[in-house]
Write a protein that holds these residues in place. Sequence first.
Motif, PDB file in Angstrom:
ATOM      1  N   TYR A 210      10.141  16.463   1.188  1.00 33.21           N
ATOM      2  CA  TYR A 210      11.142  16.739   0.380  1.00 33.21           C
ATOM      3  C   TYR A 210      12.194  15.744   0.250  1.00 33.21           C
ATOM      4  N   LEU A 211      12.917  15.458  -0.553  1.00 35.50           N
ATOM      5  CA  LEU A 211      14.149  14.740  -0.544  1.00 35.50           C
ATOM      6  C   LEU A 211      15.488  15.872  -0.275  1.00 35.50           C
ATOM      7  N   ASP A 212      15.950  15.822   0.703  1.00 36.51           N
ATOM      8  CA  ASP A 212      17.221  16.640   1.167  1.00 36.51           C
ATOM      9  C   ASP A 212      18.438  16.189   0.264  1.00 36.51           C
TER      10      ASP A 212
ATOM     11  N   THR B  99      20.698   5.077  -4.115  1.00 37.74           N
ATOM     12  CA  THR B  99      20.653   5.046  -5.365  1.00 37.74           C
ATOM     13  C   THR B  99      19.209   5.423  -6.112  1.00 37.74           C
ATOM     14  N   GLU B 100      18.357   4.936  -5.416  1.00 40.47           N
ATOM     15  CA  GLU B 100      16.731   5.066  -5.727  1.00 40.47           C
ATOM     16  C   GLU B 100      16.555   6.293  -5.405  1.00 40.47           C
ATOM     17  N   GLN B 101      16.817   7.011  -4.316  1.00 36.37           N
ATOM     18  CA  GLN B 101      16.706   8.009  -3.915  1.00 36.37           C
ATOM     19  C   GLN B 101      17.277   9.356  -4.937  1.00 36.37           C
ATOM     20  N   ALA B 102      18.370   8.929  -5.371  1.00 31.90           N
ATOM     21  CA  ALA B 102      19.282   9.649  -6.365  1.00 31.90           C
ATOM     22  C   ALA B 102      18.370   9.783  -7.687  1.00 31.90           C
ATOM     23  N   GLY B 103      18.182   8.662  -7.859  1.00 28.06           N
ATOM     24  CA  GLY B 103      17.485   8.459  -9.414  1.00 28.06           C
ATOM     25  C   GLY B 103      16.015   9.082  -9.446  1.00 28.06           C
ATOM     26  N   THR B 104      15.301   9.327  -8.318  1.00 30.45           N
ATOM     27  CA  THR B 104      14.254  10.159  -8.351  1.00 30.45           C
ATOM     28  C   THR B 104      14.503  11.546  -8.981  1.00 30.45           C
ATOM     29  N   PHE B 105      15.459  12.173  -8.339  1.00 28.59           N
ATOM     30  CA  PHE B 105      16.020  13.456  -8.619  1.00 28.59           C
ATOM     31  C   PHE B 105      16.414  13.449  -9.914  1.00 28.59           C
ATOM     32  N   LEU B 106      17.361  12.387 -10.705  1.00 29.53           N
ATOM     33  CA  LEU B 106      17.934  12.541 -12.200  1.00 29.53           C
ATOM     34  C   LEU B 106      16.816  12.424 -12.881  1.00 29.53           C
TER      35      LEU B 106
ATOM     36  N   LEU C 177      11.812  22.754  -5.242  1.00 31.69           N
ATOM     37  CA  LEU C 177      10.994  22.819  -3.786  1.00 31.69           C
ATOM     38  C   LEU C 177       9.681  22.574  -4.213  1.00 31.69           C
ATOM     39  N   ASP C 178       9.242  23.200  -5.277  1.00 27.93           N
ATOM     40  CA  ASP C 178       7.804  22.738  -5.889  1.00 27.93           C
ATOM     41  C   ASP C 178       7.520  21.141  -6.062  1.00 27.93           C
ATOM     42  N   ALA C 179       8.691  20.643  -6.436  1.00 29.97           N
ATOM     43  CA  ALA C 179       8.560  19.071  -6.931  1.00 29.97           C
ATOM     44  C   ALA C 179       8.707  18.418  -5.845  1.00 29.97           C
ATOM     45  N   GLY C 180       9.518  18.889  -4.671  1.00 35.95           N
ATOM     46  CA  GLY C 180      10.012  18.026  -3.418  1.00 35.95           C
ATOM     47  C   GLY C 180      11.427  17.605  -3.389  1.00 35.95           C
ATOM     48  N   PHE C 181      12.210  18.491  -4.122  1.00 37.26           N
ATOM     49  CA  PHE C 181      13.797  18.418  -3.794  1.00 37.26           C
ATOM     50  C   PHE C 181      14.480  19.791  -3.266  1.00 37.26           C
TER      51      PHE C 181
END
Length: 427
Positions: free
Chosen positions: A67-69, A406-413, A382-386
Amino acid sequence: MNEIQQTPVVELAETPVTELVETSGHTSGAEWLARYSTSLMGVFGTPQRVLVRGAGCLVWDADGKEYLDLLGGIAVNALGHANPFVTSVISSQLATLGHVSNFFTSPTQIALAEKLLALAHAPAGSKVFFANSGTEAVEAAFKLARRNSTGPSGSPRTKIIALEGAFHGRTMGALALTAKEAYRAPFEPLPGGVVHIPFGDVAALEAAIDETVAAVFLEPIQGEAGVRPLPAGYLKAAREATTNAGALLILDEVQTGIGRTGKWFASEDAGIVPDAITLAKGLGGGFPIGALVTFGEQTSSLLGAGQHGSTFGGNPVATAAALATLHAIESQRVLENVAKVGEYLRAGLADVHGVTEVRGEGLLIGFDLDADVAPAVVTAGLDAGFIVNSPGPRTIRLAPPLVLTTEQAGTFLAALPALLQTAKDAQ
């Protein structure tokens, strides 16, 4: 008398914590949760996942899912998980001196107090009291307010002002300051004298403050209410009104302090000097510690010897963890990262269809949705890993580690539009 049998130090040093946990082989998340339900109080409901490992902004659960926390233990893990420097400092201190009680002090306790006073630009005579959590820091501040008990005409100061939407903690004094009725009602009567006034209304604030008020408690940004910043000029008006009435101005920076907004303290650009600030969460980088910082000799002398205390507060390990956290934030230019990534996230969120409003500063961000699907977004995330949080039916809160890229933030966006659609489809 028989001597106590002791395991050799070398063996203890080589024992991983996993050997102290009864697993009977691989234990799934479902199996852990079944054990949780039979052994822990249900005050938190059912945990969403069983987390077993972390590194930076990533965590893994008992079933191996990554997960990305984006919540950071609710604004706690300032440097992410298992930061090597903080881990090394904690281990070194614990191997040297772990606990001494409040009959003694330690170099790390003194050094941390000096560092916090310097970061806060506190005037001469300012002091620090260390606790173990945010709510304990607020309890100390509540007692500080009670000591400011006599008005200029000799009348008693019986009132404490807080805001609607405020969250200051769950112990009894802090709970009295907290506005949410669902938290308060089961435990009433609470400590008396607390009055909640409308959020952000300067006229209501000025009307409420007179010589019967001992203190005003304010969060520069209300986190639990959905990340609501106080309007521009509100803190300055509060400082003027409290000064004129002889009341204390106490700022709760438990969630907003220690770099969370891209500044050491969210209030530092308001052009005021408060009477006290409460800190915790990110201060220890994941290790429990809280602090009350009092400004000036008069306020700092309100609590005398024996009038407050803590067995574990300010212990050598907690203060070493905080020193390491502050050093890393400074030396690794983390505040610059908070400002950059926070601006990137807020701009990206504003462009997502279904997001109606984005609020916050730095990496404390709240955004509203066009439907009551925020809890379902948390589940879909959560199911998608966030990992995100929903403080309200239409609000999502982000409080990730301050080292989020920014790369990690971009995956959530990139994932958010699909998460919103999944949440709406589930309704």
